[in-house]
Design a protein around this motif. Sequence first.
Motif, PDB file in Angstrom:
ATOM      1  N   THR A 134       5.770 -21.856  12.817  1.00 57.25           N
ATOM      2  CA  THR A 134       4.015 -21.079  12.315  1.00 57.25           C
ATOM      3  C   THR A 134       3.155 -21.156  12.883  1.00 57.25           C
ATOM      4  OG1 THR A 134       5.742 -21.935   9.802  1.00 57.25           O
ATOM      5  CG2 THR A 134       3.491 -20.797   9.786  1.00 57.25           C
ATOM      6  N   LEU A 135       3.065 -20.166  13.262  1.00 55.72           N
ATOM      7  CA  LEU A 135       1.415 -20.644  13.555  1.00 55.72           C
ATOM      8  C   LEU A 135       0.593 -18.898  13.805  1.00 55.72           C
ATOM      9  CD1 LEU A 135       1.638 -19.014  18.200  1.00 55.72           C
ATOM     10  CD2 LEU A 135       4.148 -19.454  16.138  1.00 55.72           C
ATOM     11  N   ARG A 147       6.273 -22.523  28.866  1.00 50.92           N
ATOM     12  CA  ARG A 147       6.393 -23.264  29.514  1.00 50.92           C
ATOM     13  C   ARG A 147       6.316 -24.854  29.374  1.00 50.92           C
ATOM     14  NH1 ARG A 147       1.632 -26.624  31.167  1.00 50.92           N
ATOM     15  NH2 ARG A 147       1.154 -25.795  28.665  1.00 50.92           N
ATOM     16  N   LEU A 148       5.875 -24.932  28.148  1.00 51.94           N
ATOM     17  CA  LEU A 148       6.141 -26.385  27.026  1.00 51.94           C
ATOM     18  C   LEU A 148       7.250 -26.468  27.480  1.00 51.94           C
ATOM     19  CD1 LEU A 148       3.590 -25.727  24.285  1.00 51.94           C
ATOM     20  CD2 LEU A 148       3.097 -27.071  26.778  1.00 51.94           C
ATOM     21  N   VAL A 149       8.516 -25.544  26.827  1.00 49.19           N
ATOM     22  CA  VAL A 149      10.037 -26.581  27.340  1.00 49.19           C
ATOM     23  C   VAL A 149      10.362 -26.728  27.930  1.00 49.19           C
ATOM     24  CG1 VAL A 149      12.080 -24.217  26.383  1.00 49.19           C
ATOM     25  CG2 VAL A 149       9.637 -24.543  24.754  1.00 49.19           C
ATOM     26  N   VAL A 188       6.562 -32.703  21.431  1.00 47.74           N
ATOM     27  CA  VAL A 188       5.302 -32.083  22.987  1.00 47.74           C
ATOM     28  C   VAL A 188       4.425 -30.573  22.316  1.00 47.74           C
ATOM     29  CG1 VAL A 188       5.481 -30.588  24.989  1.00 47.74           C
ATOM     30  CG2 VAL A 188       7.183 -32.414  24.595  1.00 47.74           C
ATOM     31  N   LEU A 189       5.801 -30.218  21.506  1.00 45.90           N
ATOM     32  CA  LEU A 189       5.249 -28.968  20.950  1.00 45.90           C
ATOM     33  C   LEU A 189       3.942 -29.222  20.355  1.00 45.90           C
ATOM     34  CD1 LEU A 189       8.666 -26.655  20.509  1.00 45.90           C
ATOM     35  CD2 LEU A 189       6.467 -26.214  21.842  1.00 45.90           C
ATOM     36  N   TYR A 194       1.456 -26.631  18.263  1.00 44.70           N
ATOM     37  CA  TYR A 194       2.139 -26.305  17.227  1.00 44.70           C
ATOM     38  C   TYR A 194       3.404 -26.664  15.976  1.00 44.70           C
ATOM     39  CZ  TYR A 194       1.742 -22.806  21.194  1.00 44.70           C
ATOM     40  OH  TYR A 194       1.223 -22.103  22.279  1.00 44.70           O
ATOM     41  N   LYS A 195       2.797 -25.570  14.838  1.00 46.40           N
ATOM     42  CA  LYS A 195       3.499 -26.104  13.593  1.00 46.40           C
ATOM     43  C   LYS A 195       5.565 -25.820  13.312  1.00 46.40           C
ATOM     44  CE  LYS A 195       3.764 -26.831   8.543  1.00 46.40           C
ATOM     45  NZ  LYS A 195       3.138 -25.386   7.537  1.00 46.40           N
TER      46      LYS A 195
END
Length: 222
Positions: A134-135, A147-149, A188-189, A194-195
Amino acid sequence: MIAKDLINYTIPPLKPTDQIGKARLWMEELRVTELPVADKGKFLGLLSETMLLSGPWVDDDVVESIQLQFQESIVEESKHYYDVLRAAYDNQVKLVAVNDLQGSYMGVISVEDVIEAFAQSASVSTPGAILILTLDYRDYSLSEISRLVEINDAKILSSHFITDPNDPSKINLTLKINTEEISHLVNVLETNGYKVSESFNEAPASEQEQERLDILMKYLKL
């Protein structure tokens, strides 16, 4: 997968000069509530069971005596199956006609055909996990999330988002990830702002689960 690959050739088109009795017979034999009507390579619309029940039609009447509907339930052969679902949803029908690039009628696709194709796609059938983020819409950047994944040795197999019904400025982003171990990725997220509102681990389907899926696919075709 594109529209022309999903055409259901077991559902033939009616002609305007065909009798209503023939339409009723085909609907019963094919177990459908709608049939396409085409003439000289042109899609004319759909004839539905509801139309037949709402008028004083007898079997000897011809199809062209009924005002057809859903002429907009149509896509070009090169459209993605998402576009097929959109056309079906917009028109509230179960069949979508397909035209070639020259505008000639090719056939129809049923919603059930699209669902089956989606269920067999790699993004659905590949084991993995599902994350729902949710963002704020303004913060949405799939490239940054990817990128984070990926720095966590994972891949995004599919993604889609919908507007949060309680706050139009926010979105709920659903991600299918190709790994079942996601605890570190969730951390990390969230560390990066990031929620993660929900997460689901998915193991490979058992024989019983696969059998249930097969039964569901068969049921949708009834």
